[in-house]
Design an enzyme around this catalytic site. Structure first.
Site, short mmCIF file in Angstrom:
data_model
loop_
_atom_site.label_atom_id
_atom_site.label_comp_id
_atom_site.label_asym_id
_atom_site.label_seq_id
_atom_site.Cartn_x
_atom_site.Cartn_y
_atom_site.Cartn_z
CB SER A 68 -0.91 -0.01 1.24
OG SER A 68 -1.60 1.22 1.31
CB SER A 89 -2.53 4.26 2.28
OG SER A 89 -3.46 4.00 1.26
CB THR A 93 -6.83 -1.56 0.81
OG1 THR A 93 -6.62 -1.82 -0.57
CG2 THR A 93 -5.80 -2.32 1.62
CE LYS A 120 -11.08 -0.37 -1.39
NZ LYS A 120 -10.86 0.32 -2.66
CG ASN A 157 -12.42 4.44 0.52
OD1 ASN A 157 -13.30 5.08 1.09
ND2 ASN A 157 -11.55 4.99 -0.28
CG ASP A 211 -12.10 3.75 -3.49
OD1 ASP A 211 -11.05 4.36 -3.26
OD2 ASP A 211 -12.31 2.56 -3.16
N GLY A 258 -15.85 -4.69 -15.51
CA GLY A 258 -15.81 -5.23 -14.15
C GLY A 258 -17.02 -4.78 -13.37
P1 NAP Z 1 -12.92 -6.44 -6.87
O1 NAP Z 1 -14.03 -6.01 -5.99
O2 NAP Z 1 -12.22 -7.73 -6.56
O3 NAP Z 1 -13.54 -6.53 -8.37
C1 NAP Z 1 -12.76 -6.97 -9.44
C2 NAP Z 1 -13.60 -7.10 -10.69
O4 NAP Z 1 -12.72 -7.59 -11.71
C3 NAP Z 1 -14.74 -8.09 -10.59
O5 NAP Z 1 -15.79 -7.70 -11.45
C4 NAP Z 1 -14.11 -9.37 -11.12
O6 NAP Z 1 -15.04 -10.23 -11.71
C5 NAP Z 1 -13.20 -8.84 -12.20
N1 NAP Z 1 -12.08 -9.76 -12.41
C6 NAP Z 1 -11.15 -10.14 -11.52
N2 NAP Z 1 -10.29 -11.00 -12.09
C7 NAP Z 1 -10.71 -11.16 -13.37
C8 NAP Z 1 -10.25 -11.94 -14.48
N3 NAP Z 1 -9.18 -12.73 -14.35
N4 NAP Z 1 -10.91 -11.85 -15.64
C9 NAP Z 1 -11.99 -11.05 -15.76
N5 NAP Z 1 -12.49 -10.31 -14.75
C10 NAP Z 1 -11.85 -10.36 -13.58
O7 NAP Z 1 -11.78 -5.35 -6.97
P2 NAP Z 1 -11.95 -3.76 -6.86
O8 NAP Z 1 -11.76 -3.33 -5.46
O9 NAP Z 1 -13.21 -3.39 -7.58
O10 NAP Z 1 -10.65 -3.25 -7.67
C11 NAP Z 1 -10.59 -3.36 -9.08
C12 NAP Z 1 -9.32 -2.69 -9.58
O11 NAP Z 1 -9.37 -1.29 -9.28
C13 NAP Z 1 -8.05 -3.21 -8.90
O12 NAP Z 1 -7.03 -3.28 -9.85
C14 NAP Z 1 -7.74 -2.15 -7.86
O13 NAP Z 1 -6.35 -2.10 -7.56
C15 NAP Z 1 -8.18 -0.90 -8.60
N6 NAP Z 1 -8.52 0.20 -7.67
C16 NAP Z 1 -7.80 1.36 -7.79
C17 NAP Z 1 -8.08 2.42 -6.95
C18 NAP Z 1 -7.29 3.70 -7.08
O14 NAP Z 1 -7.31 4.53 -6.16
N7 NAP Z 1 -6.63 3.92 -8.20
C19 NAP Z 1 -9.10 2.32 -5.99
C20 NAP Z 1 -9.84 1.13 -5.93
C21 NAP Z 1 -9.53 0.08 -6.78
P3 NAP Z 1 -15.73 -11.42 -10.87
O15 NAP Z 1 -16.26 -10.80 -9.62
O16 NAP Z 1 -16.78 -11.88 -11.81
O17 NAP Z 1 -14.65 -12.41 -10.61
#
Ligand code: NAP
Length: 467
Positions: free
Chosen positions: A181, A183, A228, A232, A253, A268, A292
């Site tokens: 992280s 953070s 994180t 969440k 978050n 977020d 996603g």
């Molecule tokens: P999450 O709740 O785990 O959701 C991930 C999504 O991606 C789900 O829809 C999942 O589908 C899909 N997914 C995961 N692996 C996959 C694969 N191999 N093929 C196809 N789809 C896949 O995660 P999140 O918290 O939403 O985070 C998503 C991304 O955003 C991460 O990379 C995270 O680091 C980034 N993020 C960045 C910030 C920032 O401040 N820049 C903030 C938050 C998040 P299923 O559920 O159907 O498996």
């Protein structure tokens, strides 16, 4: 924030465990022996043979003083650091001292004596050193950590100690893993710029440890914490209340701790909206496509619906039903002007229909993230986007994913997740501190802290497979 200072016999695992624990909790790591070698420009064995032990102790004392000036750092010391009272005085001033009590017989079995001048002639001398120094180590330490059951066991005990010490912090980020992280670097830089001495640290909370953490957080001096992956959504059941935004998107978050009560927020989605705003983009009247349907996608879809987007298309990750659920949630959260909400699968026809008029396309899957084996199987769908589209990847490490590279190669405007990361952190700080902040001024400070942290890197992530 206090340092964690590791003391103990040569070969007791201070450097190895210190580096691994620092990595696990996202803390800086400082090794007085390595610092002494760097300062002298030679190995400790060479210092001993060319200058003798007395000179080495001088250099070691200088390294101990340098270590003691650090804050929130894990410090591994040389075995003889306790021989000088002034070393201990300095290290204790701003540190909690942990004695790694490893039996000398185990040390003798493992030890590479070439790097240990005091033991080079006779590895058995470790028993003599133990007899001479153990009482002193015990007297100097705030806590004695038995290390008779191997390094992995010692690592877990040390982690438990660091975790148990969390009331020493005012603010924290919890997650599993959490060592990656950024953070702590962002928030501590912001606090320093505001002249606030509050400490922010990373705390490793595994799945199953959330309830215990929430209970202890109520009674600790913590005033707030960020949440994180993967907590969440699961944190919500342990909170007293959530604000409307967090309730609508079903993810938290940021948690404020006041008078033993925990209140959850989600910064977020607003962070991403502010990041778009820096580029003159907004959701109002727009056509928004999201890849996603997880936690981040939920916040974005709900936000876009409430901000008056014209159409929102949610492409499911692996489970199609999640996109449908999210579409219904976002529609329910929208104001009087309901957007068109489409749940789709990432298949060519659906992608063509969902992207051909999109103003913004957002990758909210971890596909392409560092350390993630999977990436988008095909990015041919980028060709469906109109030239005006902004392509955004929430991922910030690596700074340019294949998704963004290919979009840029097609002449499209691109942005990664860094601006969102900074913006959501500043919004969290406003909640923690209960006042508005000058985001424009603090943005540069937070971004510089991220660059420094990335440049300086950290201890080996491979150690014990910690992260
Ligand atoms: P999450 O709740 O785990 O959701 C991930 C999504 O991606 C789900 O829809 C999942 O589908 C899909 N997914 C995961 N692996 C996959 C694969 N191999 N093929 C196809 N789809 C896949 O995660 P999140 O918290 O939403 O985070 C998503 C991304 O955003 C991460 O990379 C995270 O680091 C980034 N993020 C960045 C910030 C920032 O401040 N820049 C903030 C938050 C998040 P299923 O559920 O159907 O498996």
């Amino acid at each position: 924030m206090k340092n964690i200072v590791l003391i103990g016999l040569s070969g007791s695992g201070k450097s190895t465990l210190g580096a691994a624990v620092a990595e696990r909790f996202g803390l800086d790591f400082f090794d007085t022996d390595a610092e002494t070698e760097r300062g002298a420009g030679m190995s400790i064995a060479q210092i001993f043979s060319e200058y003798g032990e007395a000179r080495f102790r001088e250099w070691e004392a200088a390294a101990a003083q340098a270590a003691a000036r650090r804050k929130g750092c894990v410090i591994a010391t040389g075995g003889g650091v306790i021989l000088r009272a002034e070393n201990l005085r300095a290290l204790r001033h701003n540190g909690r001292v942990v004695f790694l009590d490893r039996p000398p017989v185990e040390i003798a079995n493992d030890l590479d004596v070439r790097a240990r001048p005091l033991l080079a002639a006779d590895a058995g001398r470790i028993h003599e050193l133990s007899r001479a120094r153990r009482e002193r180590y015990l007297a100097c330490a705030d806590v004695c950590l038995p290390c008779a059951d191997g390094l992995r066991d010692a690592f877990e005990r040390l982690c438990a100690f660091v975790r148990g010490a969390y009331p020493d912090a005012d603010f924290a980020v919890i997650g599993d893993p959490v060592g990656h992280s950024l953070s702590p670097a962002i928030h501590n830089a912001v606090f320093a710029a505001l002249g606030i001495s509050d400490a922010y640290r990373a705390i490793h909370v595994p799945a199953g440890g959330l309830e215990d953490f929430a209970r202890r957080a109520r009674a600790s001096r913590l005033r707030g914490f960020n949440v994180t992956i993967p907590h969440k959504q699961s944190i919500i059941q342990f909170l007293d209340e959530t604000d409307e935004e967090a309730r609508l998107c079903g993810a938290v978050n940021t948690v404020r701790v006041r008078d033993g009560r925990l209140t959850g927020y989600n910064t977020d989605a607003e962070g991403l909206l502010r990041a778009f705003g820096r580029r003159g983009r907004a959701y109002g009247g727009g056509d928004i496509a999201i890849l996603g349907a997880g936690g981040a996608a939920a916040g974005i879809a709900v936000k876009a619906a409430r901000e008056g987007a014209r159409r929102i298309t949610i492409f499911a990750g692996r489970r199609p039903e999640k996109a449908g659920e999210l579409a219904r949630r976002a529609l329910g959260a929208a104001g009087p002007h309901k957007p068109e909400l489409v749940a789709a699968e990432m298949k060519p026809d659906a992608l063509r229909a969902g992207l051909c008029d999109a103003d913004i396309l957002i990758n909210a899957t971890p596909l392409g993230m560092r350390g993630m084996a999977d990436d988008h199987a095909s990015l041919a769908f980028l060709e469906y986007l109109p030239a005006r589209a902004l392509v955004c990847d929430l991922i910030y490490d690596p700074p340019q994913t294949k998704f963004l590279r290919e979009a840029a190669a097609r002449g499209l405007e691109t942005m990664n997740g860094l601006d969102m990361l900074v913006a959501q952190a500043l919004l969290a700080d406003e909640i923690f501190l209960g006042r508005a902040l000058n985001a424009a001024a603090l943005y540069a400070i937070a971004a510089a802290a991220i660059s420094r942290k990335k440049r300086d890197g950290g201890a080996s992530r491979e150690a014990f497979g910690a992260e």
